[in-house]
Design a protein around this motif. Sequence first.
Motif, mmCIF file in Angstrom:
data_model
loop_
_atom_site.group_PDB
_atom_site.id
_atom_site.type_symbol
_atom_site.label_atom_id
_atom_site.label_comp_id
_atom_site.label_asym_id
_atom_site.label_seq_id
_atom_site.Cartn_x
_atom_site.Cartn_y
_atom_site.Cartn_z
ATOM 1 N N ASP A 77 0.805 -1.231 0.000
ATOM 2 C CA ASP A 77 0.000 0.000 0.000
ATOM 3 C C ASP A 77 0.831 1.270 0.000
ATOM 4 N N GLU A 78 2.149 1.154 -0.199
ATOM 5 C CA GLU A 78 2.999 2.335 -0.333
ATOM 6 C C GLU A 78 3.518 2.497 -1.753
ATOM 7 N N THR A 79 2.988 1.714 -2.679
ATOM 8 C CA THR A 79 3.427 1.803 -4.065
ATOM 9 C C THR A 79 2.560 2.784 -4.846
ATOM 10 N N GLN A 80 3.086 3.229 -5.971
ATOM 11 C CA GLN A 80 2.338 4.136 -6.832
ATOM 12 C C GLN A 80 1.180 3.398 -7.497
ATOM 13 N N ASP A 81 1.358 2.096 -7.743
ATOM 14 C CA ASP A 81 0.267 1.304 -8.320
ATOM 15 C C ASP A 81 -0.921 1.230 -7.366
ATOM 16 N N TYR A 82 -0.647 1.108 -6.065
ATOM 17 C CA TYR A 82 -1.725 1.113 -5.077
ATOM 18 C C TYR A 82 -2.476 2.441 -5.140
ATOM 19 N N ASP A 83 -1.737 3.523 -5.264
ATOM 20 C CA ASP A 83 -2.363 4.847 -5.325
ATOM 21 C C ASP A 83 -3.260 4.961 -6.551
#
Length: 352
Positions: free
Chosen positions: A262-268
């Motif tokens: 949940d700290e990845t750009q994909d999660y965002d």
Amino acid sequence: MKHIPKDIIQRCLKQAAKFLAYSYSAFIICYFIFKLFFWDRLWIIALISTFSPLILFPTFLLPIIGLSIIKKRWFTIISAIACILLISWLHVKYFYPTPIKITDSQPSIKILSHNLSWHKTQSPTLLKLINQQKPDIIFLQEIVQKHTQRAFTSLKADYPYQIGTPPVGILSKYPIVSSEILHLAGHPETQQRAIIKFNGQEVVIYNMQATGPWVSRYKKLRFLKIPVYKYDKRAPEIQDLVQRVERETLPVIVAGDFNMTDETQDYDRVQKVLQDSFRKSGWGFGFTWPHGWELKLLVKRSNWRLNYPVFRIDYIWYSKHWGAKSSSVLEATESDHLPVGAELILLKEARL
């Protein structure tokens, strides 16, 4: 052997503690600066982000080192402020669920998602998990033919609507109106899209299995190979999913193994179009992987199992048509992924 004076040992330990404290502080500051400007565009930042929030925990030691060893007021004050900010962030993000308020008249649906890790998960174990949780819809990833032949067959009475196409499968108590196999971004990983009929309402569901990141060694010099964190195949799959969800007009549920934290750009990117059920109604870090990994020690015939996952990569997402009543990480099976479950509420404005 010459005896080393105790005061010299203490002095060396203090210098080592100072060095580690300053080095760690500089590392965290640089990480946040680079993440602010580049995020996942730099592979090293993307790799470090996967270990968040674990990499931040040494921050709690800095005020102690500042008071007892470094003995500089500015360092102690700054590190104490950093601890307060970290505690506040951890509380808001991981320990402050906001489940939706519901009434008895609002229809709910229970979701179970589990990566079976191919042949590792035995069919009896899967049946036990399902019988304990009694979900309405089951999303399975990395299934093999034995699961469709044994578990799926045994569950036919309770889950008459089944799509078992290894390596993914969906079992449902509600009628499946249509289904299709997907290969997001044209990649070989297999996903599913289906439409079910729930409470008189058609609902779109996606069963996800994203390409996992890996570390490859690249030859930079004649005798030097540098390890590089590779995650470039996952990003197009996530973008493809997001674009598909944006075009959906029906209520949407997406579950599965996303191979991202949940700290990845994909999660965002996903979070901009869907809501994370565990972040809304779960409590804690929600780590799901890796469970039960064997780490052989130096001692012969000795091994140690990593039974405490340190990454959250399995998710249950939902569109604005839903609210999350509860969400949790469930009891382990033989898989290296922990199953996840959630109960979602169909909101009034989403119903026909």
